[in-house]
Design a protein around this motif. Structure first.
Motif, PDB file in Angstrom:
ATOM      1  N   LEU A 146       0.817  -1.214   0.000  1.00  0.00           N
ATOM      2  CA  LEU A 146       0.000   0.000   0.000  1.00  0.00           C
ATOM      3  C   LEU A 146       0.854   1.268   0.000  1.00  0.00           C
ATOM      4  CD1 LEU A 146      -2.770   1.340   0.108  1.00  0.00           C
ATOM      5  CD2 LEU A 146      -2.706   1.102   2.593  1.00  0.00           C
ATOM      6  N   ALA A 147       1.879   1.320   0.838  1.00  0.00           N
ATOM      7  CA  ALA A 147       2.726   2.519   0.905  1.00  0.00           C
ATOM      8  C   ALA A 147       3.406   2.764  -0.443  1.00  0.00           C
ATOM      9  CB  ALA A 147       3.757   2.369   2.016  1.00  0.00           C
ATOM     10  N   SER A 148       3.920   1.722  -1.063  1.00  0.00           N
ATOM     11  CA  SER A 148       4.580   1.870  -2.368  1.00  0.00           C
ATOM     12  C   SER A 148       3.605   2.361  -3.426  1.00  0.00           C
ATOM     13  CB  SER A 148       5.186   0.538  -2.813  1.00  0.00           C
ATOM     14  OG  SER A 148       6.251   0.166  -1.978  1.00  0.00           O
ATOM     15  N   ARG A 149       2.389   1.855  -3.378  1.00  0.00           N
ATOM     16  CA  ARG A 149       1.388   2.275  -4.363  1.00  0.00           C
ATOM     17  C   ARG A 149       1.015   3.747  -4.169  1.00  0.00           C
ATOM     18  NH1 ARG A 149      -2.518  -2.431  -3.385  1.00  0.00           N
ATOM     19  NH2 ARG A 149      -4.029  -1.143  -4.453  1.00  0.00           N
ATOM     20  N   ILE A 150       0.983   4.191  -2.931  1.00  0.00           N
ATOM     21  CA  ILE A 150       0.704   5.606  -2.663  1.00  0.00           C
ATOM     22  C   ILE A 150       1.847   6.464  -3.202  1.00  0.00           C
ATOM     23  CG2 ILE A 150       0.475   7.338  -0.832  1.00  0.00           C
ATOM     24  CD1 ILE A 150      -1.105   5.169   0.755  1.00  0.00           C
ATOM     25  N   VAL A 151       3.084   6.038  -2.967  1.00  0.00           N
ATOM     26  CA  VAL A 151       4.240   6.787  -3.457  1.00  0.00           C
ATOM     27  C   VAL A 151       4.252   6.813  -4.990  1.00  0.00           C
ATOM     28  CG1 VAL A 151       6.769   6.822  -3.579  1.00  0.00           C
ATOM     29  CG2 VAL A 151       5.632   6.429  -1.390  1.00  0.00           C
ATOM     30  N   LYS A 152       3.940   5.699  -5.624  1.00  0.00           N
ATOM     31  CA  LYS A 152       3.882   5.664  -7.091  1.00  0.00           C
ATOM     32  C   LYS A 152       2.841   6.659  -7.613  1.00  0.00           C
ATOM     33  CE  LYS A 152       5.295   0.836  -7.566  1.00  0.00           C
ATOM     34  NZ  LYS A 152       4.833  -0.535  -7.880  1.00  0.00           N
ATOM     35  N   TYR A 153       1.705   6.718  -6.938  1.00  0.00           N
ATOM     36  CA  TYR A 153       0.668   7.671  -7.330  1.00  0.00           C
ATOM     37  C   TYR A 153       1.187   9.107  -7.158  1.00  0.00           C
ATOM     38  CZ  TYR A 153      -3.594  10.425  -7.311  1.00  0.00           C
ATOM     39  OH  TYR A 153      -4.536  11.374  -7.586  1.00  0.00           O
ATOM     40  N   MET A 154       1.862   9.355  -6.051  1.00  0.00           N
ATOM     41  CA  MET A 154       2.416  10.694  -5.811  1.00  0.00           C
ATOM     42  C   MET A 154       3.429  11.068  -6.898  1.00  0.00           C
ATOM     43  SD  MET A 154       2.838  10.524  -1.666  1.00  0.00           S
ATOM     44  CE  MET A 154       3.702  12.071  -1.532  1.00  0.00           C
ATOM     45  N   GLN A 155       4.255  10.108  -7.306  1.00  0.00           N
ATOM     46  CA  GLN A 155       5.218  10.359  -8.382  1.00  0.00           C
ATOM     47  C   GLN A 155       4.500  10.678  -9.691  1.00  0.00           C
ATOM     48  OE1 GLN A 155       7.386   6.629  -8.063  1.00  0.00           O
ATOM     49  NE2 GLN A 155       9.170   7.684  -7.228  1.00  0.00           N
ATOM     50  N   LYS A 156       3.458   9.910  -9.971  1.00  0.00           N
ATOM     51  CA  LYS A 156       2.683  10.107 -11.201  1.00  0.00           C
ATOM     52  C   LYS A 156       2.050  11.499 -11.239  1.00  0.00           C
ATOM     53  CE  LYS A 156      -1.143   7.837 -13.597  1.00  0.00           C
ATOM     54  NZ  LYS A 156      -2.095   6.740 -13.487  1.00  0.00           N
ATOM     55  N   GLN A 157       1.628  11.984 -10.071  1.00  0.00           N
ATOM     56  CA  GLN A 157       1.027  13.314  -9.971  1.00  0.00           C
ATOM     57  C   GLN A 157       2.077  14.422  -9.843  1.00  0.00           C
ATOM     58  OE1 GLN A 157      -2.290  13.849 -10.345  1.00  0.00           O
ATOM     59  NE2 GLN A 157      -2.370  11.655 -10.760  1.00  0.00           N
ATOM     60  N   ASP A 158       3.357  14.037  -9.847  1.00  0.00           N
ATOM     61  CA  ASP A 158       4.476  14.969  -9.722  1.00  0.00           C
ATOM     62  C   ASP A 158       4.466  15.704  -8.383  1.00  0.00           C
ATOM     63  OD1 ASP A 158       6.875  15.890 -10.774  1.00  0.00           O
ATOM     64  OD2 ASP A 158       5.959  17.709 -11.576  1.00  0.00           O
ATOM     65  N   TYR A 159       4.050  15.001  -7.324  1.00  0.00           N
ATOM     66  CA  TYR A 159       4.106  15.558  -5.976  1.00  0.00           C
ATOM     67  C   TYR A 159       5.532  15.478  -5.456  1.00  0.00           C
ATOM     68  CZ  TYR A 159      -1.021  15.167  -5.757  1.00  0.00           C
ATOM     69  OH  TYR A 159      -2.360  15.282  -5.987  1.00  0.00           O
ATOM     70  N   LYS A 160       5.895  16.388  -4.581  1.00  0.00           N
ATOM     71  CA  LYS A 160       7.224  16.369  -3.962  1.00  0.00           C
ATOM     72  C   LYS A 160       7.270  15.232  -2.952  1.00  0.00           C
ATOM     73  CE  LYS A 160      11.004  18.623  -2.267  1.00  0.00           C
ATOM     74  NZ  LYS A 160      12.230  18.423  -2.898  1.00  0.00           N
ATOM     75  N   ILE A 161       8.289  14.401  -3.060  1.00  0.00           N
ATOM     76  CA  ILE A 161       8.490  13.294  -2.128  1.00  0.00           C
ATOM     77  C   ILE A 161       9.804  13.544  -1.413  1.00  0.00           C
ATOM     78  CG2 ILE A 161       8.814  10.806  -1.900  1.00  0.00           C
ATOM     79  CD1 ILE A 161       7.135  10.554  -4.506  1.00  0.00           C
ATOM     80  N   PHE A 162       9.720  13.690  -0.106  1.00  0.00           N
ATOM     81  CA  PHE A 162      10.900  13.976   0.696  1.00  0.00           C
ATOM     82  C   PHE A 162      11.629  12.682   1.013  1.00  0.00           C
ATOM     83  CE2 PHE A 162       7.933  17.383   1.355  1.00  0.00           C
ATOM     84  CZ  PHE A 162       8.728  18.501   1.214  1.00  0.00           C
ATOM     85  N   GLN A 163      12.943  12.727   0.898  1.00  0.00           N
ATOM     86  CA  GLN A 163      13.768  11.569   1.181  1.00  0.00           C
ATOM     87  C   GLN A 163      14.923  12.010   2.074  1.00  0.00           C
ATOM     88  OE1 GLN A 163      14.723   8.988  -2.254  1.00  0.00           O
ATOM     89  NE2 GLN A 163      13.827  10.615  -3.451  1.00  0.00           N
ATOM     90  N   GLY A 164      15.441  11.080   2.831  1.00  0.00           N
ATOM     91  CA  GLY A 164      16.622  11.371   3.633  1.00  0.00           C
ATOM     92  C   GLY A 164      16.332  11.318   5.109  1.00  0.00           C
ATOM     93  N   GLU A 165      17.422  11.472   5.844  1.00  0.00           N
ATOM     94  CA  GLU A 165      17.349  11.439   7.291  1.00  0.00           C
ATOM     95  C   GLU A 165      16.448  12.545   7.814  1.00  0.00           C
ATOM     96  OE1 GLU A 165      20.850  11.532  10.096  1.00  0.00           O
ATOM     97  OE2 GLU A 165      21.617  10.283   8.467  1.00  0.00           O
ATOM     98  N   GLN A 166      15.591  12.206   8.717  1.00  0.00           N
ATOM     99  CA  GLN A 166      14.702  13.140   9.407  1.00  0.00           C
ATOM    100  C   GLN A 166      13.700  13.840   8.479  1.00  0.00           C
ATOM    101  OE1 GLN A 166      16.936  15.780  11.922  1.00  0.00           O
ATOM    102  NE2 GLN A 166      17.988  14.117  12.937  1.00  0.00           N
ATOM    103  N   TYR A 167      13.409  13.243   7.345  1.00  0.00           N
ATOM    104  CA  TYR A 167      12.366  13.753   6.466  1.00  0.00           C
ATOM    105  C   TYR A 167      11.202  12.772   6.481  1.00  0.00           C
ATOM    106  CZ  TYR A 167      15.169  17.411   4.325  1.00  0.00           C
ATOM    107  OH  TYR A 167      15.905  18.543   4.098  1.00  0.00           O
TER     108      TYR A 167
END
Length: 144
Positions: A100-121
């Motif tokens: 489920l989490a991966s599918r949500i992230v894939k959807y966010m990528q498809k919509q060109d939403y900002k996805i934060f990555q890294g320590e403490q994000y």
């Protein structure tokens, strides 16, 4: 002071436990924030108020740019902040599955939403109706 003043010098501003040296110099703080913002390490306004969010963004840039100055702002970090172009910045790949989490992230990528990555994000996502869906206990795929 400006980042250019650090070039070819031994000048260092400590970062490890405090960032007051940068915070006390509004012009320098704003220049650093502006560069971090253009490189997509900082989302907040470049207002010259250098606090924990700006310090974390600077440390993340230093790690990604391999500055080897994680405890301070020095000539190497200043040079890389000045010279690095946005297209030179690469984000580490996301390893996504079918959960489920991966599918949500894939959807966010498809919509060109900002996805934060890294320590403490963190990415906080509200999916309307998901609580009801999970309460039903169904295993049918969600339509994203």
């Amino acid at each position: 002071m400006k980042l250019q003043n650090f070039l070819d010098t031994n000048l260092r501003y400590p970062l490890q436990y405090n960032f007051e040296a940068i915070a006390s110099d509004r012009e320098l703080a704003q220049q650093i924030q502006t560069r971090l913002k253009s490189l997509q390490y900082l989302d907040s306004v470049a207002d010259g108020n250098f606090g924990p969010i700006s310090a974390l963004a600077l440390k993340n840039f230093q790690k990604a740019a391999e500055c080897n100055e994680l405890d301070y702002l020095g000539a190497v970090t200043a040079k890389k902040l000045i010279e690095t172009k946005p297209e030179q910045i690469t984000q580490p790949p996301l390893y996504l599955g079918s959960d489920l989490a991966s599918r949500i992230v894939k959807y966010m990528q498809k919509q060109d939403y900002k996805i934060f990555q890294g320590e403490q994000y963190y990415n906080i996502v509200y999916v309307e109706g998901l609580a009801d869906y999970l309460r039903l206990g169904t295993i049918e795929p969600l339509d994203f």
